[in-house]
Design a protein around this motif. Structure first.
Motif, mmCIF file in Angstrom:
data_model
loop_
_atom_site.group_PDB
_atom_site.id
_atom_site.type_symbol
_atom_site.label_atom_id
_atom_site.label_comp_id
_atom_site.label_asym_id
_atom_site.label_seq_id
_atom_site.Cartn_x
_atom_site.Cartn_y
_atom_site.Cartn_z
ATOM 1 N N GLU A 62 12.778 18.485 21.029
ATOM 2 C CA GLU A 62 11.617 17.620 21.228
ATOM 3 C C GLU A 62 11.958 16.143 21.089
ATOM 4 O OE1 GLU A 62 8.235 18.956 18.809
ATOM 5 O OE2 GLU A 62 9.256 20.879 18.629
ATOM 6 N N VAL A 63 12.993 15.847 20.273
ATOM 7 C CA VAL A 63 13.375 14.463 19.990
ATOM 8 C C VAL A 63 14.905 14.359 20.050
ATOM 9 C CG1 VAL A 63 13.358 12.633 18.240
ATOM 10 C CG2 VAL A 63 11.366 14.100 18.506
ATOM 11 N N ALA A 64 15.399 13.282 20.627
ATOM 12 C CA ALA A 64 16.846 13.048 20.631
ATOM 13 C C ALA A 64 17.324 12.745 19.217
ATOM 14 C CB ALA A 64 17.186 11.892 21.559
ATOM 15 N N LEU A 65 18.536 13.162 18.910
ATOM 16 C CA LEU A 65 19.060 12.990 17.550
ATOM 17 C C LEU A 65 19.045 11.523 17.126
ATOM 18 C CD1 LEU A 65 22.138 14.887 16.136
ATOM 19 C CD2 LEU A 65 21.676 12.527 15.494
ATOM 20 N N GLY A 66 19.478 10.650 18.028
ATOM 21 C CA GLY A 66 19.546 9.233 17.683
ATOM 22 C C GLY A 66 18.204 8.642 17.302
ATOM 23 N N LEU A 107 24.196 16.875 19.294
ATOM 24 C CA LEU A 107 25.289 15.993 18.882
ATOM 25 C C LEU A 107 26.076 15.469 20.086
ATOM 26 C CD1 LEU A 107 26.640 17.771 15.676
ATOM 27 C CD2 LEU A 107 25.877 15.399 15.830
ATOM 28 N N CYS A 108 26.249 16.295 21.094
ATOM 29 C CA CYS A 108 26.957 15.833 22.296
ATOM 30 C C CYS A 108 26.207 14.678 22.953
ATOM 31 C CB CYS A 108 27.136 16.987 23.277
ATOM 32 S SG CYS A 108 28.404 18.182 22.798
ATOM 33 N N GLY A 109 24.882 14.809 23.013
ATOM 34 C CA GLY A 109 24.085 13.710 23.557
ATOM 35 C C GLY A 109 24.191 12.455 22.713
ATOM 36 N N PHE A 110 24.198 12.633 21.401
ATOM 37 C CA PHE A 110 24.299 11.499 20.485
ATOM 38 C C PHE A 110 25.665 10.826 20.600
ATOM 39 C CE2 PHE A 110 25.040 9.895 16.054
ATOM 40 C CZ PHE A 110 24.089 8.891 16.086
ATOM 41 N N ILE A 111 26.713 11.626 20.735
ATOM 42 C CA ILE A 111 28.064 11.071 20.890
ATOM 43 C C ILE A 111 28.139 10.242 22.172
ATOM 44 C CG2 ILE A 111 30.482 11.677 21.324
ATOM 45 C CD1 ILE A 111 30.017 14.072 19.406
ATOM 46 N N GLY A 112 27.475 10.711 23.227
ATOM 47 C CA GLY A 112 27.431 9.940 24.467
ATOM 48 C C GLY A 112 26.768 8.589 24.268
ATOM 49 N N GLU A 113 25.681 8.572 23.478
ATOM 50 C CA GLU A 113 25.014 7.310 23.160
ATOM 51 C C GLU A 113 25.922 6.407 22.340
ATOM 52 O OE1 GLU A 113 21.442 8.225 21.112
ATOM 53 O OE2 GLU A 113 20.584 9.409 22.748
ATOM 54 N N GLN A 114 26.625 7.005 21.399
ATOM 55 C CA GLN A 114 27.516 6.238 20.530
ATOM 56 C C GLN A 114 28.632 5.549 21.312
ATOM 57 O OE1 GLN A 114 27.989 6.245 16.577
ATOM 58 N NE2 GLN A 114 25.883 5.894 17.231
ATOM 59 N N ALA A 143 28.987 26.030 14.790
ATOM 60 C CA ALA A 143 29.274 25.887 16.218
ATOM 61 C C ALA A 143 29.494 24.434 16.614
ATOM 62 C CB ALA A 143 28.131 26.482 17.035
ATOM 63 N N ALA A 144 28.931 23.503 15.841
ATOM 64 C CA ALA A 144 29.013 22.079 16.190
ATOM 65 C C ALA A 144 30.119 21.334 15.453
ATOM 66 C CB ALA A 144 27.677 21.401 15.896
ATOM 67 N N ALA A 145 30.571 21.863 14.323
ATOM 68 C CA ALA A 145 31.476 21.118 13.434
ATOM 69 C C ALA A 145 32.932 21.174 13.897
ATOM 70 C CB ALA A 145 31.372 21.684 12.022
ATOM 71 N N HIS A 146 33.682 20.176 13.467
ATOM 72 C CA HIS A 146 35.136 20.208 13.644
ATOM 73 C C HIS A 146 35.798 20.993 12.517
ATOM 74 C CE1 HIS A 146 34.442 16.382 16.085
ATOM 75 N NE2 HIS A 146 34.969 17.241 16.920
ATOM 76 N N SER A 147 35.246 20.865 11.304
ATOM 77 C CA SER A 147 35.870 21.523 10.155
ATOM 78 C C SER A 147 34.839 21.744 9.058
ATOM 79 C CB SER A 147 37.040 20.688 9.626
ATOM 80 O OG SER A 147 36.612 19.390 9.264
ATOM 81 N N VAL A 148 35.222 22.585 8.090
ATOM 82 C CA VAL A 148 34.320 22.987 7.017
ATOM 83 C C VAL A 148 34.898 22.581 5.665
ATOM 84 C CG1 VAL A 148 33.072 24.915 5.966
ATOM 85 C CG2 VAL A 148 33.654 24.990 8.398
ATOM 86 N N VAL A 149 34.070 21.930 4.859
ATOM 87 C CA VAL A 149 34.389 21.671 3.456
ATOM 88 C C VAL A 149 33.588 22.670 2.631
ATOM 89 C CG1 VAL A 149 34.217 20.031 1.542
ATOM 90 C CG2 VAL A 149 34.899 19.229 3.815
#
Length: 279
Positions: A62-66, A107-114, A143-149
């Motif tokens: 409904e709303v973009a992350l940014g 997040l992919c959309g947000f990265i594009g904005e960034q 599914a979205a993360a690069h790594s887990v702490v």
């Protein structure tokens, strides 16, 4: 992302204070609160009445992350807030074929904005604070993360459930996110006066090896008090042992990032070929 299906291990505390420590040493950090309890949001000073747009609206599309990101009182640290609406997310998106990758898409959309933002405004770290269970919210984060702490409390049942989490990470890696890895395991709530805590540390290091961070987070009353004031412990009491430990952990996280990003050393055959060229 920070994950452990066991509650009370210091996961949200670590998300708040690791994010603050990374920001304090110059990184620009986004914390995404995926826990319906919204404790990370509370701990960073966002009142409940100011969470009308939250991770729920982002995950439902409904709303973009940014548009939902909020600045906090910590310089260079922002948050995507959470509220109780997240309890109903699974029922809302369960029938969708993309239900496991809603966060990844956002997040992919947000990265594009960034990419189009000034360099000084770009986030360098994104920390995902997950609920204490392996539900659809946690799967989205994996599914979205690069790594887990993995925060792990220094108690008798510390290793209980860790194998399940590691198995889940491997399954997600094989199906949804081939690049996923375990960044490290951080031992939390360590009490040096307790013989059991030292034994647990020895056991975990013996079992998990270099996967465990050198930095250990001590049990510290100032760390426990800070969230009730809506502050990370680094703002509440910078000199206390807990705050100093999180600064050391942030430095170690960055060090691991740089190590992992470094090119692998050449193989023996490659080294011999380069040597032959040099001669």
């Amino acid at each position: 992302m920070l994950a452990n299906q066991k509650g009370g291990v210091g996961k949200t505390t670590t998300a708040i204070n690791l994010g603050t420590a990374l920001a304090a040493i110059g990184e620009r950090v986004l914390v995404i609160d995926l826990d319906p309890q919204g404790n990370a949001t509370t701990g960073l000073g966002i009142p409940r009445e100011d969470r009308k747009v939250s991770a729920y609206e982002v995950l439902t599309g409904e709303v973009a992350l940014g548009a939902a990101v909020r600045e906090t009182s910590v310089p260079r640290l922002s948050i995507l807030p959470a509220n109780v609406d997240l309890v109903g997310l699974e029922a809302r998106i369960l029938a969708r074929p993309d239900r496991a990758v809603c966060l990844k898409a956002a997040l992919c959309g947000f990265i594009g904005e960034q990419a189009n933002a000034p360099e000084e405004n770009r986030f360098t770290y994104c920390l995902l604070d997950c609920p204490p269970s392996l539900n659809l919210l946690t799967i989205n984060a994996l599914a979205a993360a690069h790594s887990v702490v993995v925060p792990l409390q220094c108690e008798f049942f510390a290793l209980e459930g860790l194998s399940q989490l590691l198995t889940t990470v491997e399954e997600v890696k094989n199906t949804l996110n081939p690049g996923l890895s375990i960044h490290g395991i951080v031992l939390t709530m360590f009490d040096s006066r307790n013989t059991l805590a030292s034994q647990v540390e020895a056991d975990v290091r013996g079992f998990m090896g270099q996967m465990v961070y050198e930095t250990v987070i001590p049990r510290n009353v100032r760390v426990s008090e800070a969230p009730s004031h809506g502050k990370p412990v680094l703002l509440y009491d910078l000199k206390c042992s807990g705050a100093q430990a999180y600064l050391k952990l942030a430095a170690e996280v960055i060090q691991r990032e740089r190590r992992d990003a470094a090119p692998a050393p050449p193989s023996t055959e490659t080294a011999e070929a380069l040597s032959a060229i040099d001669t």
